[in-house]
Design an enzyme around this catalytic site. Structure first.
Site, mmCIF file in Angstrom:
data_model
loop_
_atom_site.group_PDB
_atom_site.id
_atom_site.type_symbol
_atom_site.label_atom_id
_atom_site.label_comp_id
_atom_site.label_asym_id
_atom_site.label_seq_id
_atom_site.Cartn_x
_atom_site.Cartn_y
_atom_site.Cartn_z
ATOM 1 C CB SER A 109 -0.868 -0.032 1.267
ATOM 2 O OG SER A 109 -1.600 1.164 1.394
ATOM 3 C CE LYS A 154 -4.694 0.179 0.412
ATOM 4 N NZ LYS A 154 -5.394 -0.605 1.466
ATOM 5 C CE LYS A 212 -3.926 3.887 1.934
ATOM 6 N NZ LYS A 212 -5.171 3.401 2.535
ATOM 7 C CG ASP A 249 -7.749 2.573 0.446
ATOM 8 O OD1 ASP A 249 -8.895 3.077 0.504
ATOM 9 O OD2 ASP A 249 -7.211 2.020 1.433
ATOM 10 C CD GLU A 283 -8.873 -0.586 0.492
ATOM 11 O OE1 GLU A 283 -7.907 -0.894 -0.250
ATOM 12 O OE2 GLU A 283 -8.816 -0.618 1.725
ATOM 13 C CG ASP A 297 -10.671 -0.542 4.847
ATOM 14 O OD1 ASP A 297 -11.029 -0.919 5.963
ATOM 15 O OD2 ASP A 297 -9.530 -0.056 4.661
ATOM 16 C CE LYS A 321 -7.462 -1.840 6.810
ATOM 17 N NZ LYS A 321 -7.595 -0.365 6.713
ATOM 18 N N GLY A 335 -4.383 -3.802 6.347
ATOM 19 C CA GLY A 335 -3.420 -3.529 7.409
ATOM 20 C C GLY A 335 -3.580 -2.116 7.919
HETATM 21 O O1 OSB Z 1 -7.290 2.106 4.434
HETATM 22 O O2 OSB Z 1 -6.060 0.398 4.447
HETATM 23 C C1 OSB Z 1 -6.261 1.569 4.785
HETATM 24 C C2 OSB Z 1 -3.148 2.815 6.619
HETATM 25 C C3 OSB Z 1 -3.715 3.693 7.517
HETATM 26 C C4 OSB Z 1 -5.074 3.893 7.501
HETATM 27 C C5 OSB Z 1 -5.875 3.225 6.585
HETATM 28 C C6 OSB Z 1 -5.327 2.322 5.695
HETATM 29 C C7 OSB Z 1 -3.930 2.149 5.683
HETATM 30 C C8 OSB Z 1 -3.234 1.302 4.732
HETATM 31 C C9 OSB Z 1 -1.967 0.674 5.203
HETATM 32 O O3 OSB Z 1 -3.572 1.164 3.573
HETATM 33 C C10 OSB Z 1 -1.825 -0.734 4.858
HETATM 34 C C11 OSB Z 1 -0.587 -1.295 5.498
HETATM 35 O O4 OSB Z 1 -0.634 -1.713 6.682
HETATM 36 O O5 OSB Z 1 0.445 -1.293 4.840
HETATM 37 MG MG MG Z 2 -8.408 0.933 3.043
#
Ligand code: OSB
Ligand code: MG
Length: 375
Positions: free
Chosen positions: A142, A167, A169, A194, A219, A244, A268, A296
């Site tokens: 991510s 992934k 952001k 995401d 996402e 999510d 999660k 995560g």
């Molecule tokens: O939406 O998955 C999410 C990190 C902080 C808050 C929300 C998210 C995330 C990640 C991190 O995408 C995923 C990771 O642990 O690498």
């Molecule tokens: Mg997410």
């Protein structure tokens, strides 16, 4: 040797707040993390310890729960109810907490520590007690929001390392140009985005424009409580939606899949309140023929180990977010390195429970608060 088991009386609980600096800041649509701060819980019974990590944030950025809120709830309400009591299995503990509304991240912290404790007492790997079927789980990365050139470099490094999905952001104004750049540099990599709730129905044209980039899914584009509006968007675009933040319970999951609000679910274990809830969401998704994957929250090795055991369940068929711990931290709080090879993360441990152990001397140096609750 047949494992012998007697019900476990929780003798003590140790609650810590731990702070680890992140190697690089992690920016998502509505927050930037420079450190990872998290509660760490140890439950003790009959010479055995169970350990877990919470996913609540210092501020209510991702969902409502916060570390200060969790501290009060755990210290004043949950832990005094748990310590001194005897539980034969996780279901008894889950049942005790079930009447209390919400607080799923705090409940998960307690439930996960008990699962580790219980499976250690049984002499079983946690994965086997859960019904896991894999010894290693497929993982991707991510990537937080940065300028496009930096993201391109990070995508390159992740592809080079063999990660099975990238992934990105995204946020309003940081989406289509980013996708054009990444897709033209990496025409075949498995790609997802995401949005962490950054969009609304007014952004339908942007979401539809994402159809041009062969994304595996988008996402959580819309707000946490917008299962209905996600269904409206899903009808208008070709790319699958993945939820999510919107999925807190198996009932949420059923409503989302039945109404066509998503075709993929991110589970999660910390968000949904523990393994019992996570497994129920996994099973509902499987019944709908919808794949799931394990998300995560930038966890340390303890949360990471729990995530990997969960991701060994059969319907976790898409790559999860549990990439190598060395991507996040200079030094982890556990002794065992959790590192992926060619996009596969081994389920830790040959023995019992989560299969990783705390590096206590190092943990003490990164502990901001430590409290013990005894019966
Ligand atoms: O939406 O998955 C999410 C990190 C902080 C808050 C929300 C998210 C995330 C990640 C991190 O995408 C995923 C990771 O642990 O690498
Ligand atoms: Mg997410």
């Amino acid at each position: 040797m047949t494992p012998s088991f007697t019900p476990l009386k929780i003798e003590a609980a140790e609650l810590r707040i731990v702070n680890l600096p992140l190697l690089t800041p992690f920016k998502v649509s509505n927050q930037t993390l420079t450190d990872k701060t998290f509660p760490l819980l140890t439950l003790r019974a009959q010479g055995v310890e169970g350990i877990s990590e919470g996913v609540m944030d210092p501020y209510p950025d991702y969902l409502e729960e916060t570390i200060p809120g969790a501290l009060g709830f755990l210290r004043d309400l949950i832990l005094p109810q748990i310590v001194g009591k005897t539980f034969a299995n996780p279901a008894e503990l889950t049942a005790l907490m079930a009447p209390w509304r919400g607080h799923r991240m705090s409940k998960a912290l307690v439930e996960l520590a008990f699962w580790d404790l219980w499976t250690k007492a049984l002499g079983l790997p946690l994965k086997d007690a859960l019904g896991g079927v894999r010894d290693a789980v497929p993982v991707g990365v991510s990537l937080g929001i940065t300028d496009i050139d930096t993201t391109l470099e990070r995508v390159g490094a992740a592809v080079e390392a063999g990660y099975k999905r990238i992934k990105l952001k995204v946020a309003q104004g940081h989406d289509i140009a980013l996708l054009e750049a990444v897709r033209s540099a990496y025409p075949t990599v498995k790609l997802t985005v995401d949005a962490n709730t950054a969009y609304g129905l007014a952004d339908l044209a942007t979401l539809r424009a994402m159809d041009a980039f062969d994304l595996d899914y988008i996402e959580q584009p819309l707000a946490v409580d917008d299962i209905h509006d996600h269904a409206l968007v899903q009808r208008e675009i070709a790319t699958a939606l993945c939820l999510d933040e919107s999925i807190r319970t198996a009932a949420d999951c059923r409503k989302a899949l039945a109404s066509g609000a998503a075709r993929v679910i991110n589970i999660k274990v910390g968000r949904v309140g523990g393994y019992t809830a996570a497994r129920a969401i996994h099973d509902v998704s499987e019944a709908f023929g919808a794949p799931v994957w394990c998300g995560g929250m930038l966890e340390s090795g303890i949360g990471r180990a729990h995530n990997i055991h969960l991701a060994s369940l059969p319907n976790f068929t898409k790559p999860g977010d549990t990439s190598s711990a060395s991507r996040y931290f200079h030094r982890d709080i556990i002794n065992e390195p959790l590192e992926a090879t060619d996009g596969m993360m081994p389920v830790p441990g040959n023995g019992a429970g989560i299969g990783v152990t705390l590096d206590l001397p190092f943990l003490d140096t990164v502990t901001q608060l430590r409290e013990e609750i005894r019966s």
